[in-house]
Structure formats: C-alpha cells, structure tokens
Write a protein that holds these residues in place. Structure first.
Motif, PDB file in Angstrom:
ATOM      1  N   ARG A 127       5.898   2.520   1.499  1.00 30.39           N
ATOM      2  CA  ARG A 127       4.969   1.433   1.198  1.00 30.39           C
ATOM      3  C   ARG A 127       4.683   0.681   2.490  1.00 30.39           C
ATOM      4  O   ARG A 127       5.587   0.370   3.248  1.00 30.39           O
ATOM      5  N   TYR A 128       3.396   0.394   2.726  1.00 31.55           N
ATOM      6  CA  TYR A 128       2.954  -0.199   3.980  1.00 31.55           C
ATOM      7  C   TYR A 128       2.364  -1.592   3.755  1.00 31.55           C
ATOM      8  O   TYR A 128       1.696  -1.839   2.765  1.00 31.55           O
ATOM      9  N   GLU A 168      -5.947   6.275   3.558  1.00 31.04           N
ATOM     10  CA  GLU A 168      -7.372   6.162   3.206  1.00 31.04           C
ATOM     11  C   GLU A 168      -8.005   4.927   3.853  1.00 31.04           C
ATOM     12  O   GLU A 168      -9.111   5.000   4.399  1.00 31.04           O
ATOM     13  N   LEU A 169      -7.297   3.814   3.829  1.00 37.01           N
ATOM     14  CA  LEU A 169      -7.833   2.562   4.375  1.00 37.01           C
ATOM     15  C   LEU A 169      -8.095   2.638   5.871  1.00 37.01           C
ATOM     16  O   LEU A 169      -9.061   2.051   6.364  1.00 37.01           O
ATOM     17  N   GLY A 182      -0.780   7.163   0.527  1.00 33.71           N
ATOM     18  CA  GLY A 182      -2.126   7.701   0.338  1.00 33.71           C
ATOM     19  C   GLY A 182      -3.194   6.643   0.510  1.00 33.71           C
ATOM     20  O   GLY A 182      -4.211   6.869   1.174  1.00 33.71           O
ATOM     21  N   ARG A 183      -2.976   5.482  -0.068  1.00 31.69           N
ATOM     22  CA  ARG A 183      -3.950   4.396   0.041  1.00 31.69           C
ATOM     23  C   ARG A 183      -4.012   3.873   1.476  1.00 31.69           C
ATOM     24  O   ARG A 183      -5.085   3.576   1.997  1.00 31.69           O
ATOM     25  N   ALA A 184      -2.855   3.764   2.120  1.00 28.91           N
ATOM     26  CA  ALA A 184      -2.813   3.295   3.503  1.00 28.91           C
ATOM     27  C   ALA A 184      -3.589   4.252   4.407  1.00 28.91           C
ATOM     28  O   ALA A 184      -4.395   3.813   5.237  1.00 28.91           O
ATOM     29  N   ARG A 235      -0.070  -4.894   5.353  1.00 26.09           N
ATOM     30  CA  ARG A 235      -1.315  -5.037   6.129  1.00 26.09           C
ATOM     31  C   ARG A 235      -1.021  -5.077   7.623  1.00 26.09           C
ATOM     32  O   ARG A 235      -1.760  -4.516   8.424  1.00 26.09           O
ATOM     33  N   TYR A 258       0.813  -1.212   0.000  1.00 25.17           N
ATOM     34  CA  TYR A 258       0.000   0.000   0.000  1.00 25.17           C
ATOM     35  C   TYR A 258       0.850   1.267   0.000  1.00 25.17           C
ATOM     36  O   TYR A 258       1.761   1.408   0.816  1.00 25.17           O
ATOM     37  N   THR A 259       0.509   2.176  -0.886  1.00 23.19           N
ATOM     38  CA  THR A 259       1.158   3.481  -0.889  1.00 23.19           C
ATOM     39  C   THR A 259       0.699   4.262   0.334  1.00 23.19           C
ATOM     40  O   THR A 259      -0.302   3.909   0.969  1.00 23.19           O
TER      41      THR A 259
END
Length: 116
Positions: A57-58, A28-29, A24-26, A60, A21-22
């Motif tokens: 980058r992350y 957001e999640l 931004g996506r991380a 889970r 996960y980028t």
C-alpha cells in the motif's frame, strides 16, 4: 456515540503519509507498472506499508517520489542512479531548510549575542 470517539476513515484523506493506494492503483496513477514500484522498493527508495494480507500500500508522498523516479528513468537514467539522485535531492532540501532555520535563529529579534 459522541463524535470524535471513533476513528473516521475520512480523517485520513488529508494525510499525505496514509497508505491509501494499492500497487495496481499506484502504478496506474503515475503511469508505470507494478514491477517498477517493486524495483523502487528493492532499491530502498520507498518502503510501502503492507496490508494484513501482505499487499503493498502506497501513500501520496511515496507516489510523488515514485513519479520523480519515473521522470528520471524516462530521461534515460538507470533506476539505481535515479534512486540515488532522489535521495541526494532530499538530503540537499533538508540541509537548505536547516541552514535557513539557523540563519533566521542567528539574525532574529531574539538574538542577544550582539555586542556583549
């Protein structure tokens, strides 16, 4: 080419530690901001992998930790204290697991120390 000779990106889908996960996506999640994720990194709670271009980058696993930190912060806990609480919770979980393993090892069917 025979199957299994080349790595398949889909093989990483089940990997809890794969940095998929980028930032931004991380963010957001877990319903937070990139600044919050950066603060967790600065506090040493999570260390995201860096892409070739230097982007965070992350995984889970890291997102679950960040979500727990967010819960604590949302309850009014300062971010530094939240990070410390999470580290202590993790240490306690490890200690309990080790204790349970030791207990099972001492009382298991292979225990040969009894009575001799």
């Amino acid at each position: 080419m025979a199957q299994g000779t080349r790595p398949n990106a889909a093989d990483n889908l089940d990997d809890d530690d794969y940095p998929a996960y980028t930032m931004g996506r991380a963010a957001e999640l877990i319903g937070t901001t990139p600044a919050f994720l950066r603060a967790l990194g600065e506090a040493g709670l999570i260390t995201p992998l860096r892409s070739g271009g230097g982007h965070r980058r992350y995984s889970r696993h890291q997102l679950r930790i960040a979500a727990r930190a967010r819960e604590l912060v949302d309850q009014g806990t300062p971010i530094e204290a939240a990070c410390r609480i999470i580290l202590l919770e993790d240490q306690l979980k490890d200690a309990l697991r080790i204790n349970e393993e030791l207990r099972r090892g001492q009382s298991g069917p292979d225990d040969r120390s009894g009575g001799v």
